[in-house]
Design an enzyme around this catalytic site. Structure first.
Site, PDB file in Angstrom:
ATOM      1  N   ASP A  47      -0.401  -4.617   4.516  1.00  0.00           N
ATOM      2  CA  ASP A  47      -0.872  -4.216   3.197  1.00  0.00           C
ATOM      3  C   ASP A  47      -2.394  -4.227   3.078  1.00  0.00           C
ATOM      4  O   ASP A  47      -2.937  -3.767   2.089  1.00  0.00           O
ATOM      5  CB  ASP A  47      -0.297  -5.160   2.133  1.00  0.00           C
ATOM      6  CG  ASP A  47       1.216  -5.085   2.080  1.00  0.00           C
ATOM      7  OD1 ASP A  47       1.758  -3.985   2.270  1.00  0.00           O
ATOM      8  OD2 ASP A  47       1.846  -6.136   1.864  1.00  0.00           O
ATOM      9  N   HIS A  48      -3.074  -4.751   4.060  1.00  0.00           N
ATOM     10  CA  HIS A  48      -4.535  -4.908   3.976  1.00  0.00           C
ATOM     11  C   HIS A  48      -5.191  -4.293   5.193  1.00  0.00           C
ATOM     12  O   HIS A  48      -5.312  -4.949   6.228  1.00  0.00           O
ATOM     13  CB  HIS A  48      -4.876  -6.388   3.906  1.00  0.00           C
ATOM     14  CG  HIS A  48      -6.294  -6.662   3.553  1.00  0.00           C
ATOM     15  ND1 HIS A  48      -7.281  -6.784   4.492  1.00  0.00           N
ATOM     16  CD2 HIS A  48      -6.901  -6.841   2.359  1.00  0.00           C
ATOM     17  CE1 HIS A  48      -8.437  -7.053   3.899  1.00  0.00           C
ATOM     18  NE2 HIS A  48      -8.209  -7.095   2.609  1.00  0.00           N
ATOM     19  N   PHE A  49      -5.590  -3.176   5.178  1.00  0.00           N
ATOM     20  CA  PHE A  49      -5.471  -2.061   4.236  1.00  0.00           C
ATOM     21  C   PHE A  49      -4.451  -1.088   4.799  1.00  0.00           C
ATOM     22  O   PHE A  49      -4.376  -0.963   6.021  1.00  0.00           O
ATOM     23  CB  PHE A  49      -6.813  -1.354   4.085  1.00  0.00           C
ATOM     24  CG  PHE A  49      -7.892  -2.221   3.506  1.00  0.00           C
ATOM     25  CD1 PHE A  49      -7.922  -2.494   2.149  1.00  0.00           C
ATOM     26  CD2 PHE A  49      -8.876  -2.784   4.309  1.00  0.00           C
ATOM     27  CE1 PHE A  49      -8.930  -3.266   1.595  1.00  0.00           C
ATOM     28  CE2 PHE A  49      -9.873  -3.562   3.769  1.00  0.00           C
ATOM     29  CZ  PHE A  49      -9.906  -3.806   2.414  1.00  0.00           C
TER      30      PHE A  49
END
Length: 168
Positions: free
Chosen positions: A33-35
């Site tokens: 999720d990052h990124f």
């Protein structure tokens, strides 16, 4: 500590300095999720890895008499990212240590490439029956998993261990 952001210590000189590593892998959920499309280790987790390295170094020096917690980050500078496949190296050095806390300088790097530098102020909390259970459990877990394998000639491990010798 609920999560460990250190895989193992590679050098540990009691009261002076420590070096720990963290292998960044896509097996870690936060990287998905990052990124999205460009997975990088979040800066906050790099900071936490440096803080764990420095906090354990200080707690061990103070014989785990109190719980050592991060109280303040007076300075933090980020230079670059850590990607899956990278090995973060955390270097920590005690600048000042007292019975009520201390100041530790830390850096994170990948090879010779700097990732971050920070100063941490730690406080010692007393008066709890479980005052050092987190840090002591971390030390025991590291020992069990071979996290103190610091190779001969690379400095001393934790108490009872010198230059890569095993602790019974």
């Amino acid at each position: 500590m609920r999560w460990f952001w250190i895989d193992r210590f590679v050098e540990f000189q009691s009261g002076l300095r420590a070096t720990a590593i963290k292998n960044v892998t896509l097996a870690e959920d936060h990287l998905h999720d990052h990124f999205p499309g460009l997975p990088v280790m979040p800066g906050s987790l790099v900071i936490e890895g440096m803080a764990q390295t420095g906090g354990i170094l200080l707690a061990e020096m103070l014989h785990f008499k109190n719980l050592v917690v991060m109280a303040k980050i007076p300075k933090a500078v980020f230079h670059s990212w850590a990607y899956p496949g990278d090995t973060l190296v955390y270097d920590a050095k005690i600048v000042d240590a007292r019975t009520d806390g201390g100041l530790v300088e830390c850096s994170a790097r990948i090879g010779e490439r700097p990732v971050a530098d920070a100063e941490f102020v730690f406080a010692c909390l007393s008066g709890s029956d479980s005052k050092t259970v987190c840090q002591e459990n971390f030390m025991k877990t590291m020992q069990l998993l071979g996290g103190w394998e610091a190779g001969a000639g690379h400095g001393a491990g934790p108490p009872g261990r010198q230059g890569g010798a095993k602790v019974d």
